[in-house]
Design a protein around this motif. Structure first.
Motif, PDB file in Angstrom:
ATOM      1  N   SER A  92       0.829  -1.214   0.000  1.00 23.42           N
ATOM      2  CA  SER A  92       0.000   0.000   0.000  1.00 23.42           C
ATOM      3  C   SER A  92       0.858   1.256   0.000  1.00 23.42           C
ATOM      4  CB  SER A  92      -0.942  -0.005   1.205  1.00 23.42           C
ATOM      5  OG  SER A  92      -0.218   0.005   2.421  1.00 23.42           O
ATOM      6  N   GLY A  93       2.024   1.196   0.672  1.00 21.21           N
ATOM      7  CA  GLY A  93       2.912   2.360   0.696  1.00 21.21           C
ATOM      8  C   GLY A  93       3.476   2.679  -0.669  1.00 21.21           C
ATOM      9  N   LEU A  94       3.819   1.638  -1.455  1.00 22.54           N
ATOM     10  CA  LEU A  94       4.337   1.883  -2.805  1.00 22.54           C
ATOM     11  C   LEU A  94       3.243   2.458  -3.699  1.00 22.54           C
ATOM     12  CD1 LEU A  94       6.775   1.627  -4.681  1.00 22.54           C
ATOM     13  CD2 LEU A  94       5.974  -0.656  -5.296  1.00 22.54           C
ATOM     14  N   THR A  95       2.015   1.988  -3.519  1.00 20.58           N
ATOM     15  CA  THR A  95       0.890   2.541  -4.277  1.00 20.58           C
ATOM     16  C   THR A  95       0.709   4.027  -3.962  1.00 20.58           C
ATOM     17  OG1 THR A  95      -0.203   0.386  -4.132  1.00 20.58           O
ATOM     18  CG2 THR A  95      -1.540   2.242  -4.854  1.00 20.58           C
ATOM     19  N   THR A  96       0.824   4.377  -2.694  1.00 17.26           N
ATOM     20  CA  THR A  96       0.690   5.779  -2.289  1.00 17.26           C
ATOM     21  C   THR A  96       1.797   6.639  -2.889  1.00 17.26           C
ATOM     22  OG1 THR A  96      -0.399   5.160  -0.219  1.00 17.26           O
ATOM     23  CG2 THR A  96       0.591   7.349  -0.315  1.00 17.26           C
ATOM     24  N   LEU A  97       3.038   6.164  -2.844  1.00 16.35           N
ATOM     25  CA  LEU A  97       4.146   6.910  -3.437  1.00 16.35           C
ATOM     26  C   LEU A  97       3.934   7.091  -4.936  1.00 16.35           C
ATOM     27  CD1 LEU A  97       7.309   5.323  -1.733  1.00 16.35           C
ATOM     28  CD2 LEU A  97       6.255   7.529  -1.223  1.00 16.35           C
ATOM     29  N   SER A  98       3.359   6.094  -5.581  1.00 18.63           N
ATOM     30  CA  SER A  98       3.185   6.135  -7.035  1.00 18.63           C
ATOM     31  C   SER A  98       2.177   7.197  -7.470  1.00 18.63           C
ATOM     32  CB  SER A  98       2.739   4.760  -7.547  1.00 18.63           C
ATOM     33  OG  SER A  98       3.709   3.774  -7.269  1.00 18.63           O
ATOM     34  N   ILE A 156      11.253  -7.680  -3.075  1.00 15.81           N
ATOM     35  CA  ILE A 156      11.143  -6.836  -4.267  1.00 15.81           C
ATOM     36  C   ILE A 156       9.687  -6.830  -4.702  1.00 15.81           C
ATOM     37  CG2 ILE A 156      11.756  -6.548  -6.698  1.00 15.81           C
ATOM     38  CD1 ILE A 156      14.414  -7.841  -6.147  1.00 15.81           C
ATOM     39  N   LEU A 157       9.178  -5.655  -5.016  1.00 17.17           N
ATOM     40  CA  LEU A 157       7.780  -5.524  -5.435  1.00 17.17           C
ATOM     41  C   LEU A 157       7.712  -4.674  -6.698  1.00 17.17           C
ATOM     42  CD1 LEU A 157       4.712  -5.836  -4.856  1.00 17.17           C
ATOM     43  CD2 LEU A 157       4.874  -3.758  -3.478  1.00 17.17           C
ATOM     44  N   GLU A 158       6.959  -5.152  -7.684  1.00 18.70           N
ATOM     45  CA  GLU A 158       6.725  -4.395  -8.915  1.00 18.70           C
ATOM     46  C   GLU A 158       5.246  -4.078  -9.046  1.00 18.70           C
ATOM     47  OE1 GLU A 158       6.420  -4.949 -13.768  1.00 18.70           O
ATOM     48  OE2 GLU A 158       7.383  -6.522 -12.561  1.00 18.70           O
ATOM     49  N   GLN A 159       4.942  -2.849  -9.410  1.00 15.67           N
ATOM     50  CA  GLN A 159       3.584  -2.432  -9.741  1.00 15.67           C
ATOM     51  C   GLN A 159       3.619  -1.732 -11.095  1.00 15.67           C
ATOM     52  OE1 GLN A 159       2.353   0.078  -6.469  1.00 15.67           O
ATOM     53  NE2 GLN A 159       2.067  -1.653  -5.074  1.00 15.67           N
ATOM     54  N   ASP A 160       2.643  -2.019 -11.946  1.00 17.87           N
ATOM     55  CA  ASP A 160       2.575  -1.413 -13.277  1.00 17.87           C
ATOM     56  C   ASP A 160       1.406  -0.431 -13.352  1.00 17.87           C
ATOM     57  OD1 ASP A 160       4.663  -3.062 -13.928  1.00 17.87           O
ATOM     58  OD2 ASP A 160       3.430  -4.518 -15.025  1.00 17.87           O
ATOM     59  N   TYR A 161       1.631   0.668 -14.057  1.00 16.66           N
ATOM     60  CA  TYR A 161       0.594   1.694 -14.210  1.00 16.66           C
ATOM     61  C   TYR A 161       0.394   1.964 -15.696  1.00 16.66           C
ATOM     62  CZ  TYR A 161       1.033   2.094  -9.247  1.00 16.66           C
ATOM     63  OH  TYR A 161       1.043   1.784  -7.897  1.00 16.66           O
ATOM     64  N   LEU A 162      -0.858   1.829 -16.129  1.00 19.80           N
ATOM     65  CA  LEU A 162      -1.194   1.916 -17.553  1.00 19.80           C
ATOM     66  C   LEU A 162      -2.067   3.136 -17.806  1.00 19.80           C
ATOM     67  CD1 LEU A 162      -1.446  -1.396 -16.618  1.00 19.80           C
ATOM     68  CD2 LEU A 162      -1.040  -1.460 -19.085  1.00 19.80           C
ATOM     69  N   VAL A 163      -1.790   3.813 -18.898  1.00 22.18           N
ATOM     70  CA  VAL A 163      -2.502   5.037 -19.229  1.00 22.18           C
ATOM     71  C   VAL A 163      -3.383   4.790 -20.442  1.00 22.18           C
ATOM     72  CG1 VAL A 163      -0.622   5.880 -20.704  1.00 22.18           C
ATOM     73  CG2 VAL A 163      -2.227   7.509 -19.675  1.00 22.18           C
ATOM     74  N   GLY A 173       4.076   3.497 -16.855  1.00 21.33           N
ATOM     75  CA  GLY A 173       5.106   3.588 -15.824  1.00 21.33           C
ATOM     76  C   GLY A 173       5.125   2.361 -14.942  1.00 21.33           C
ATOM     77  N   VAL A 174       6.205   2.235 -14.203  1.00 24.52           N
ATOM     78  CA  VAL A 174       6.414   1.103 -13.310  1.00 24.52           C
ATOM     79  C   VAL A 174       6.920   1.628 -11.974  1.00 24.52           C
ATOM     80  CG1 VAL A 174       7.823  -0.970 -12.902  1.00 24.52           C
ATOM     81  CG2 VAL A 174       6.896  -0.529 -15.174  1.00 24.52           C
ATOM     82  N   ALA A 175       6.478   0.998 -10.890  1.00 28.48           N
ATOM     83  CA  ALA A 175       6.994   1.318  -9.558  1.00 28.48           C
ATOM     84  C   ALA A 175       7.676   0.080  -8.991  1.00 28.48           C
ATOM     85  CB  ALA A 175       5.869   1.775  -8.636  1.00 28.48           C
ATOM     86  N   ILE A 176       8.850   0.276  -8.410  1.00 33.30           N
ATOM     87  CA  ILE A 176       9.626  -0.812  -7.819  1.00 33.30           C
ATOM     88  C   ILE A 176       9.871  -0.503  -6.350  1.00 33.30           C
ATOM     89  CG2 ILE A 176      11.774  -2.126  -7.875  1.00 33.30           C
ATOM     90  CD1 ILE A 176      10.113  -2.559 -10.353  1.00 33.30           C
ATOM     91  N   ILE A 230      10.045   5.135 -14.287  1.00 37.45           N
ATOM     92  CA  ILE A 230      10.174   4.120 -13.252  1.00 37.45           C
ATOM     93  C   ILE A 230      10.361   4.807 -11.905  1.00 37.45           C
ATOM     94  CG2 ILE A 230      11.492   2.141 -12.406  1.00 37.45           C
ATOM     95  CD1 ILE A 230      12.280   1.513 -15.262  1.00 37.45           C
ATOM     96  N   VAL A 231       9.479   4.493 -10.971  1.00 35.79           N
ATOM     97  CA  VAL A 231       9.540   5.037  -9.610  1.00 35.79           C
ATOM     98  C   VAL A 231      10.132   3.992  -8.685  1.00 35.79           C
ATOM     99  CG1 VAL A 231       8.160   5.834  -7.645  1.00 35.79           C
ATOM    100  CG2 VAL A 231       7.577   6.580  -9.967  1.00 35.79           C
ATOM    101  N   PHE A 232      11.064   4.412  -7.835  1.00 40.16           N
ATOM    102  CA  PHE A 232      11.642   3.524  -6.829  1.00 40.16           C
ATOM    103  C   PHE A 232      11.238   3.987  -5.435  1.00 40.16           C
ATOM    104  CE2 PHE A 232      14.438   2.523 -10.349  1.00 40.16           C
ATOM    105  CZ  PHE A 232      14.663   1.161 -10.182  1.00 40.16           C
ATOM    106  N   GLY A 233      10.888   3.026  -4.594  1.00 35.22           N
ATOM    107  CA  GLY A 233      10.610   3.301  -3.191  1.00 35.22           C
ATOM    108  C   GLY A 233      11.460   2.385  -2.319  1.00 35.22           C
ATOM    109  N   LEU A 234      12.175   2.947  -1.363  1.00 35.21           N
ATOM    110  CA  LEU A 234      13.031   2.176  -0.456  1.00 35.21           C
ATOM    111  C   LEU A 234      12.322   2.042   0.884  1.00 35.21           C
ATOM    112  CD1 LEU A 234      16.495   3.821  -1.241  1.00 35.21           C
ATOM    113  CD2 LEU A 234      15.273   1.995  -2.481  1.00 35.21           C
TER     114      LEU A 234
END
Length: 387
Positions: A92-98, A156-163, A173-176, A230-234
């Motif tokens: 959920s935190g990576l989704t929020t950052l994205s 490691i978590l990948e999320q994809d975002y489609l426009v 875009g992609v979030a990692i 590509i968005v990265f979240g640590l």
């Protein structure tokens, strides 16, 4: 009221697959080429849909042939993470950052389709002659907690975002997310005692940023990811015995290329109330407010098994609170009365202006639910019944 019902449904799921499905409505058809979705190129007749329009604060999810498309690496988080709260807050935190880079008003969500399970396992393992792709350091053969090379990267978590482009969607875009250990638990021998290697904040951050650049370089070699954002979240993992998940501590955005030019600090903290073992609360005022609420409900209904809260802080300000009340109630009227009283006590004692969720449960499951969204003054309440 519909938003509150959706929150109830999400609370009933032990592990939410990220809050992207909130706000589901009628399914909407949309064409999406196979190359954009990462699906089998033989599936030319695949029918793609989104779960429906939202209020712009949550993502619609992309469906393939009416089904939710899971990531190939699904299950790795559960397999490797002893603290189940980490799984939820990591996702959920990576989704929020994205959302800062990929607005829910423009983008649809899909679980990661570009990092295979085999690749993720290789990256999470130690680097070795047989696994040169490993992101964790080589095993130096030492077993002492202070001299061994620890496992820094846990998840490691990948999320994809489609426009949407006309009547179709394409990868936008992609979030990692990189889940970094604060403490590495290990055994010197199989089934032996568990030892701990503490990892400093400096070492954790340096390793995470170095790994992110390596991952970025590898992802850019994929044709589908060569030019997307590509968005990265640590993420700093919560320890195994913690009653709350970890938090993100840095984020970066790569528009193109293989270098990350700037990292931005994320100031978040999670805590548990009431504090125990002489620990210090993140904020004494919030802790006192919860203690007053807890005392109030326990004095009126003494047969409670426990009242605890998870608190989330962002930029040193309370940003949310989840309260769990465990009861021994069985009668519906008793539950209903207690829910009404909890509503009154929460309004009176808990901090105003923040989102708060309160679940009332027994050994038989959830009995009632209270919710207040950010900025609201009153709680929505629901008591679960049966026929």
């Amino acid at each position: 009221m519909s938003n509150h019902i959706k929150k109830i449904k999400l609370s009933l799921v032990l592990l939410a697959t990220i809050a992207v499905l909130a706000g589901c409505g009628n399914l909407q058809n949309s064409g999406l080429s196979d190359s954009e979705s990462g699906s089998n190129t033989n599936s030319k007749t695949s029918n793609y849909q989104i779960t429906g329009t939202t209020d712009g604060t949550q993502y619609s999810a992309l469906l393939s042939n009416g089904k939710y498309k899971v990531s190939a690496t699904r299950g790795l988080l559960t397999d490797q993470n002893a603290n189940k709260f980490n799984i939820s807050s990591f996702e959920s935190g990576l989704t929020t950052l994205s959302k800062t880079e990929f607005s829910p008003k423009k983008y649809a969500f899909q679980e990661g389709q570009h990092i295979s399970r085999t690749t993720a396992n290789n990256w999470l393992a130690r680097q070795s002659k047989s696994n040169p792709e490993g992101l964790n350091p080589v095993d130096n053969g030492k077993t002492d907690p202070s001299t061994r090379n620890p496992i820094y990267l846990q998840d490691i978590l990948e999320q994809d975002y489609l426009v949407r482009k006309g009547n179709s969607y394409q990868l936008g875009g992609v979030a990692i997310g990189l889940g970094m250990n604060k403490v590495d638990n290990y055994r010197k021998e199989k089934y032996g005692a568990v030892y701990k290697t503490a990892i400093s904040e400096t070492a954790r951050e340096q390793q995470a940023k170095s790994m992110a650049e390596k991952i970025l370089s590898r992802l850019r070699q994929k044709k589908a990811l060569a030019n997307v954002t590509i968005v990265f979240g640590l993420y700093e993992q919560g320890e195994d015995d913690s009653l709350v998940g970890g938090t993100y501590f840095a984020t970066a955005v790569s528009k193109s290329g293989t270098n990350i030019d700037q990292w931005n600090t994320v100031n978040e903290k999670n805590g548990v109330l009431p504090v125990v073992n002489n620990e210090k609360a993140i904020n004494d005022g919030d802790s006192d407010s919860f203690d007053n609420f807890k005392s109030k409900v326990q004095s009126f209904f003494p047969n409670l098994s426990g009242v605890t809260a998870q608190v989330h802080y962002k930029d040193n300000k309370l940003a949310g609170m989840n309260i769990k009340i465990t009861t021994q109630f069985f009668g519906e009227n008793e539950i209903r009365s207690f829910t009404q009283y909890t509503d009154t006590a929460a309004t009176q004692y808990l901090p105003a202006g923040i989102p708060i969720e309160i679940t009332i449960s027994s050994v038989e499951g959830m009995q009632a639910f209270l919710n207040r969204d950010s900025g609201d003054k009153t709680f929505y309440t629901h008591v679960f019944g049966s026929y």
